[in-house]
Design an enzyme around this catalytic site. Structure first.
Site, PDB file in Angstrom:
ATOM      1  CB  SER A  59      -1.086  -0.006   1.155  1.00 22.35           C
ATOM      2  OG  SER A  59      -1.930  -1.129   1.512  1.00 22.35           O
ATOM      3  CB  SER A 107      -2.159  -1.289  -3.294  1.00 26.55           C
ATOM      4  OG  SER A 107      -1.533  -0.088  -2.973  1.00 26.55           O
ATOM      5  CG  ASP A 134      -3.335   2.947  -3.247  1.00 28.39           C
ATOM      6  OD1 ASP A 134      -2.433   2.265  -2.566  1.00 28.39           O
ATOM      7  OD2 ASP A 134      -3.713   2.514  -4.260  1.00 28.39           O
TER       8      ASP A 134
END
Length: 377
Positions: free
Chosen positions: A243, A281, A283
Site C-alpha cells: 500500500s 494496495s 492507497d
C-alpha cells in the site's frame, strides 16, 4: 547519506521546492520516527516502527486544522478518518505504522494526549489518525513489536527541519516497486504571484511493481527488469502487494472540502511514478491546512464554537496551483523514498535498495535528456 532525486539533477514538474524539499517546509509541521529493530527468540526478524507528523506545535486537540481525506483504493485501514469526513477537522497528530500495529498506536496517542491535558472536568474524547501499510515480509508483523513507548519516542523526536527518509520509522520494513521503500518527503513553494504558499508531502511507500516504475515520466522500470545483476532483484513472492499512505500539509487557507480536493491529487503523483493499479494496495490520503488558526476561546465559545480571526479560504479559481504542487510533491517524495532506502533482509526475503547509479543508467536507456547534459558523469 544517499542521494535524493534533486542531487542527481532529476526534477519533477514545473514548480520549485521549499528550502528543505520536505513536508517540514510548511511552517510548524514536525516529523518524528521511532525504529523498532531486532530479532525474536525464535529467530524472526523485526523491521518496523512508527512515524508521527504533528500539524503544528502544541496540542492539535486545542488547535485543530481543517482537513480532508481521499481513498484511491481501499485495501487498507485507518483510524480517525470518519471524524475528519464528518467534522472537517484534524484533532490529532497523524501516525504511520504497520498493519497490525494500528490499534496500539491509536491507543497510545489517546493516552499521551490525555496525559498532556489538565483534567478540567469536561468530558473528553479523541480519535487519532493512524495509517498503515503491510511490512509482513521483512518484519515479524504478528509479533506486535510496536508498543506505546515507541509512539512516545516518535512524538518526543518530532522536530522541524530535514526529515529522515527511507527505511526509518513506519517505513522500516516497507517495499516499493520491488525495491526497498519506506518514508519519503518533498515540497513545493508557490511564487508570490501564485499566493506564496507551501505544500508538503510525506509518504509511506509500500506499493507498485518494478516494470511500471517511472521517474520524471521515463519508464525506467522496463530497463531495470531486464538487468541480470542479483543486486537488482528482490526475492519477493508477491510483486506489487502492499500500500501507500500519504499526508499532505499546506499553509494555504483551505476549507475542509478544499482539503479533500487537495488529498485527491496525491493520486496523480502516485500515477506519475507508475503506481495505483494494484487491487491489493490500500492507497489512503490525508490533507490538512494550517492556514486558519483558532483563537483563545471565550467562556461561551468553550462550549463548542470554532472561532478564527477572519476565516479565510483560497478562491477556487486559484486553487489549481496547489493541486499541481500536491501532485508534484507526492511524485518526488516516492522517488526520494526509493533512493534513500538501503537493502534490507528479513525472514528469508531481501529488498534491495535502489542506488543512484542503477537509476541513472535506466534513465539513460529510457532516453532521459539529462544524459545529454552530462548529469550521468
Amino acid at each position: 547519506m544517499k542521494s535524493r532525486a534533486r542531487d542527481l539533477q532529476i526534477q519533477f514538474g514545473q514548480l520549485q521546492p521549499g528550502p528543505l524539499n520536505a513536508i517540514t517546509d510548511v511552517p510548524g509541521v514536525r516529523v518524528g520516527h521511532s525504529n523498532v529493530r531486532g530479532r525474536t527468540a525464535n529467530g524472526r526478524d523485526i523491521n518496523t516502527g512508527v512515524t508521527v507528523i504533528e500539524p503544528r506545535a502544541g496540542s492539535t486537540t486545542q488547535q485543530p486544522c481543517f482537513a480532508g481525506v481521499h481513498i484511491l483504493n481501499g485495501n487498507g485501514d485507518a483510524t480517525g478518518l470518519e471524524w475528519i469526513r464528518e467534522a472537517g477537522l484534524l484533532t490529532s497528530p497523524i501516525a504511520f505504522t504497520n498493519t497490525h500495529s494500528v490499534g496500539v498506536v491509536r491507543d497510545a496517542l489517546v493516552a499521551l494526549d490525555r496525559q498532556d491535558r489538565p483534567d478540567d472536568g469536561r468530558l473528553y474524547w479523541n480519535m487519532p489518525v493512524v495509517l498503515e501499510t503491510f511490512d509482513g515480509l521483512l518484519n515479524d508483523i504478528n509479533g506486535f513489536h510496536v508498543r506505546a513507548e515507541h509512539v512516545a519516542e516518535a512524538l518526543d523526536r518530532a522536530v522541524g527541519g530535514p526529515v529522515a527518509e527511507g527505511a526509518v520509522g513506519g517505513g522500516s520494513g516497507m517495499i516499493c516497486h520491488e525495491y526497498k521503500g519506506g518514508i519519503g518527503t518533498a515540497s513545493r513553494r508557490l511564487s508570490a504571484a501564485q499566493g506564496g504558499w507551501t505544500v508538503g508531502a510525506i509518504v509511506q511507500a509500500n506499493h507498485g511493481t518494478r516494470r511500471e516504475l517511472r521517474v520524471d515520466g521515463y519508464p525506467v522500470g522496463r530497463y531495470m527488469e531486464k538487468a541480470t545483476s542479483p543486486f537488482l532483484r528482490a526475492d519477493l513472492p508477491h510483486p506489487g502487494m502492499g500500500s501507500i499512505v500519504v499526508c499532505l500539509a499546506t499553509d494555504a487557507p483551505l476549507l475542509p472540502h478544499q482539503c479533500t480536493r487537495l488529498a485527491q491529487r496525491a493520486s496523480i503523483g502516485i500515477a506519475r511514478t507508475g503506481g495505483g493499479n494494484e487491487d491489493c494496495s490500500g492507497d489512503i490520503f490525508v490533507a490538512f491546512s494550517t492556514g486558519n488558526q483558532q483563537l483563545e476561546a471565550t467562556a461561551y465559545e468553550r462550549k463548542g464554537a470554532f472561532t478564527c480571526d477572519g476565516l479565510r479560504m483560497v478562491n477556487n479559481d486559484h486553487i489549481g496551483d496547489l493541486f499541481l504542487a500536491a501532485s508534484e510533491a507526492v511524485e518526488e517524495a516516492i522517488i526520494n523514498a526509493l533512493l534513500a532506502a538501503t537493502t534490507t533482509e528479513g525472514n528469508g526475503h531481501t529488498a534491495r535498495g535502489l542506488d543512484a547509479a542503477t537509476l541513472l543508467k535506466a534513465l539513460r536507456q529510457a532516453g532521459w535528456p539529462g544524459a545529454e547534459r552530462g548529469d550521468l558523469n
